[in-house]
Design an enzyme around this catalytic site. Structure first.
Site, PDB file in Angstrom:
ATOM      1  N   ASP A 276      38.050  33.955  37.040  1.00  0.00           N
ATOM      2  CA  ASP A 276      38.467  32.723  37.692  1.00  0.00           C
ATOM      3  C   ASP A 276      37.192  32.044  38.198  1.00  0.00           C
ATOM      4  O   ASP A 276      36.102  32.622  38.178  1.00  0.00           O
ATOM      5  CB  ASP A 276      39.472  32.991  38.821  1.00  0.00           C
ATOM      6  CG  ASP A 276      40.297  31.727  39.135  1.00  0.00           C
ATOM      7  OD1 ASP A 276      39.869  30.620  38.746  1.00  0.00           O
ATOM      8  OD2 ASP A 276      41.358  31.846  39.771  1.00  0.00           O
TER       9      ASP A 276
HETATM   10  C1  BGC Z   1      42.000  28.478  39.887  1.00  0.00           C
HETATM   11  C2  BGC Z   1      42.434  28.720  38.458  1.00  0.00           C
HETATM   12  C3  BGC Z   1      41.958  27.596  37.584  1.00  0.00           C
HETATM   13  C4  BGC Z   1      40.449  27.477  37.717  1.00  0.00           C
HETATM   14  C5  BGC Z   1      39.846  26.392  36.847  1.00  0.00           C
HETATM   15  C6  BGC Z   1      40.542  28.156  40.006  1.00  0.00           C
HETATM   16  O1  BGC Z   1      40.196  27.744  41.280  1.00  0.00           O
HETATM   17  O2  BGC Z   1      42.310  29.630  40.642  1.00  0.00           O
HETATM   18  O3  BGC Z   1      43.827  28.858  38.391  1.00  0.00           O
HETATM   19  O4  BGC Z   1      42.326  27.838  36.249  1.00  0.00           O
HETATM   20  O5  BGC Z   1      40.142  27.183  39.066  1.00  0.00           O
HETATM   21  O6  BGC Z   1      40.157  25.147  37.293  1.00  0.00           O
END
Ligand code: BGC
Length: 739
Positions: A296
């Site tokens: 993530d």
């Molecule tokens: C979120 C994810 C997301 C990623 C990219 C993160 O902060 O937890 O769910 O896919 O950002 O935007």
């Protein structure tokens, strides 16, 4: 010839593609095998891998962002993105930026490896559909597949290859704002929706035009974040991990999900993003997943915050060796992997395995043959009729009628309707969180939808009453006045779109006091009140529920906005949604969910002394404008062998005045097991149309291995002989499983 292939051919004609490829040892090759589209993917991967330098390999396992980042939770982009990068998060609605960047990667780097463009297409790209939590209340996975396929088409035409979706974190805590992004509290249902979404995004093959690679997230246990807070730790025992949090991921992997995203949370002391057990032993070795795991956002660096790495180098080492293949955004793999490999701390085989996984997906997607996206005019690819039609169908089926006292709905006799509330004319908030490129101007507001629906049948009077929050009660008097002049009040309350989603945690899940007060005030007019709720999480409705004659939960419906609601109010649409998540009476009851284990003492013991122990609305709650009568469950035999299957059935008749869609949910209970099992567990569901006056037969084929077993702490499937119960609504039958 599709657009990507056309781009490739043009490139060759213009002499832009390198015709020779240098190997890592410096020798040249006239026709590299990896560029031969007819060669098997694994051979192409091997061929490319053996040509790559250490630095080139490391670049494949990094992801930066390209374009303007519109996600307020994630700040900071890398200024210059090298064209050798494995993937970028793509922030643009048009393919031009993609194609420019891709051209650099394909035509100006030594090996010409195409870049993979990812984006959060969570519930639509521009055509925003209902939030996933709403979708799960439709109990229509086939429709989820169709909706995801439309989102994939729209996003892929904008230049996206890969969506960070579906989010399949089972969640038992509505304070956690990300409950909006998932499919509710049940592991089986979440798994069914996971597979449905993967099928929709990826289509039959990853290389088909209009398909996206899916990403199951957040692996795993994020929904168990303590006290509903975001980014924190979780305490998950191994049996709970195996039986509650992992099953949706296994279902998504079996459905062919190309990728997974590791979660932010730590699991009993080990952050998921550093968990060899989860990413390597379970996902790759046990389930045989052949795609890759991306971190993530910044999750590798966050291992330092989480107290398991002293610095970026150690974070990279731990995450990578645990099986986290690609680093989203924090640049640590790029900075540290070359040295870590040179020093022998990261084995070259581990790096090769990660790179192989990334390349495999790129080959399977056909990116080497078709690296570019055809540049169609925006109006030809966004907000297309089929996408809008499916979004509307989904929104209609996800509406949950929670209360309908004295059959106040549908509004067939009302000649004057008072439309009140801060969401009655709203467009922006109905989009929900993670709205990608959704725009408020695309949304049909509730007032417009009602005017169209009731044209010639009823007059609509309007008063806002109050804002979404704050203390300004100056509009209350007008709202009460309008209510007095009408036959019925439709009061539209709920949450702003940013009140749920990532980093949107609430200690209270009631609506702001001003909204509750507006209901109390309007009720004084003495007219029936239909409370319409638009929100991204279960709410505490304990003070509002007694004042409302009817309650319609529309969630955050996306661009179709008020249209499906208007259909329900008028009776054109018979509501068929059912809750996929429990509504507590108050925060004090959290966590509360239907699939709890039995307590030591029965009856009244162990219950709250100062309040009810029952939820306000249970999992599966949802009313209709018609009546369904359930027959007894018919069981072909009372004894079943472990190796056999049996098909059970139940007849449901529609004895009411309207056609309706009824979802039958089949629950299993295992009252005596080595490891105590939940009081009941959903194992199958089916939604069917039953015409007024007709009946339908619903069937469930019980497969003991699949439906009656559970997993022990080691993840072994345990199937025990003994008595089991099957339950549908209030009907229950017993049968015995024998060896
Ligand atoms: C979120 C994810 C997301 C990623 C990219 C993160 O902060 O937890 O769910 O896919 O950002 O935007």
């Amino acid at each position: 010839m599709d657009s990507r292939r056309l781009g490739f051919v043009l490139g060759v004609v213009l002499g832009l593609c390198p015709s020779v490829a240098m190997q890592a040892d410096g020798s040249e090759d006239e026709k590299p095998l990896y560029k031969d589209a007819t060669a098997p993917v694994e051979r192409r991967v091997d061929d490319l891998l053996r040509r790559m330098t250490l630095e080139e390999k490391v670049m494949q396992v990094n992801q930066y962002s390209l374009g303007r980042n519109n996600n307020e939770n994630n700040a900071g982009a890398v200024a210059r993105v090298p064209a050798e990068i494995g993937s970028v998060i793509y922030y643009d609605q048009d393919p031009a930026l993609r194609n420019d960047f891709q051209r650099k990667a394909v035509e100006q780097t030594r090996l010409g490896i195409p870049v993979l463009f990812g984006h959060d297409v969570i519930h639509g790209f521009r055509t925003i559909t209902p939030i996933p939590l709403a979708q799960s209340c439709s109990w229509n996975p086939e429709l989820v597949t169709q909706v995801c396929a439309q989102s994939a088409l729209e996003a892929s035409r904008a230049g996206v290859d890969w969506t960070f979706s579906p989010m399949i974190d089972v969640a038992h805590d509505p304070r956690w704002g990300r409950v909006a992004e998932g499919y509710g509290e049940d592991p089986y249902a979440t798994g069914v929706y996971a597979a449905a979404a993967v099928r929709g995004y990826q289509g039959d093959t990853l290389s088909a035009e209009g398909s996206l690679a899916a990403c199951l997230k957040h692996f795993v246990g994020y929904g168990a974040s303590e006290a509903g807070r975001d980014y924190v730790y979780t305490e998950i025992s191994r049996p709970t991990m195996w039986n509650l949090y992992l099953p949706p991921y296994e279902a998504g992997v079996r459905a062919g999900a190309a990728t997974l995203m590791s979660s932010f949370n730590d699991v009993s002391g080990t952050p998921s993003s550093a968990s060899h057990f989860l990413m390597t032993e379970v996902l790759k070795e046990r389930w045989g997943h052949r795609g890759f795991v991306v971190s993530d956002w910044d999750a590798v660096r966050q291992l330092i915050n989480q107290g398991v790495a002293a610095d970026g180098r150690e974070a990279a080492l731990k995450a990578f060796n645990a099986g986290l293949d690609m680093d989203m955004m924090d640049d640590l793999y790029q900075r540290h992997l070359p040295d870590l490999v040179n020093k022998g701390l990261v084995p070259m085989e581990r790096l090769d395995d990660a790179v192989r996984r990334v390349l495999r997906i790129k080959f399977e997607m056909g990116l080497f043959e078709n690296p570019y996206t055809k540049e169609m005019k925006r109006e030809k690819r966004i907000l297309q009729p089929e996408g809008l039609r499916l979004a509307e169908q989904m929104a209609e089926q996800s509406i949950v009628l929670l209360k309908n006292e004295n059959a106040v709905l549908p509004l067939e006799r009302a000649s004057t309707i008072a439309l009140i509330g801060p969401l009655a004319k709203d467009t922006e908030n109905l989009l929900g969180s993670w709205f990608a490129y959704g725009e408020a101007k695309d949304v049909c507001p509730i007032d417009r939808a009602l005017s169209q629906e009731f044209e010639g049948r009823a007059d609509i009077l309007y008063a806002q009453g109050c804002g979404m929050e704050g203390d300004d009660r100056s509009g209350f008097a007008e709202a009460v006045g309008v209510a007095r002049r009408a036959d019925v009040v439709v009061l539209c309350l709920g949450e702003k779109r940013r009140w749920s989603g990532e980093n949107a945690v609430w200690g209270s899940i009631s609506l702001p006091e001003i909204q509750e007060d507006l209901l109390a005030e309007v009720k004084k007019a003495g007219k029936p009140v239909v409370l319409v709720l638009s929100n991204g999480r279960p709410l505490d409705l304990s003070r509002m529920e007694p004042l409302a004659d009817a309650i319609v939960e529309i969630w955050q419906p996306g661009v179709v906005g008020g249209k499906p609601l208007a259909g329900v109010l008028s009776g054109r649409v018979n509501p068929s949604g059912r809750l996929s998540v429990t509504f507590p009476r108050s925060v004090a009851q959290i966590p509360i969910y239907y699939n709890r284990r039995p307590a030591a003492r029965k009856g009244t013991q162990g219950r709250y002394l100062d309040m009810s122990s029952e939820p306000l609305y249970e999992f599966g709650a949802g009313l209709s404008f018609t009546t369904y009568d359930y027959g007894e469950i018919s069981l072909p035999k009372e004894t079943l062998r472990k190796g056999e299957e049996m098909t059970v059935e139940v007849r449901v008749s529609n004895s009411g005045p309207r056609d309706g869609m009824e979802t039958v949910m089949w629950f299993v209970s295992d009252p005596v097991a080595t490891l105590s099992r939940p009081v009941k567990e959903l194992k199958h569901f089916e939604k069917k149309l039953i015409k007024a006056g007709e009946e339908a037969v619903y069937r469930f084929t019980v497969n003991p291995q699949r439906d009656l077993s559970y997993r022990d702490a080691e993840g072994n499937l345990v199937l025990e002989a003994g008595d089991y119960y099957l339950q549908v609504k209030d009907k229950r039958v017993k049968f015995t499983l024998i060896d």
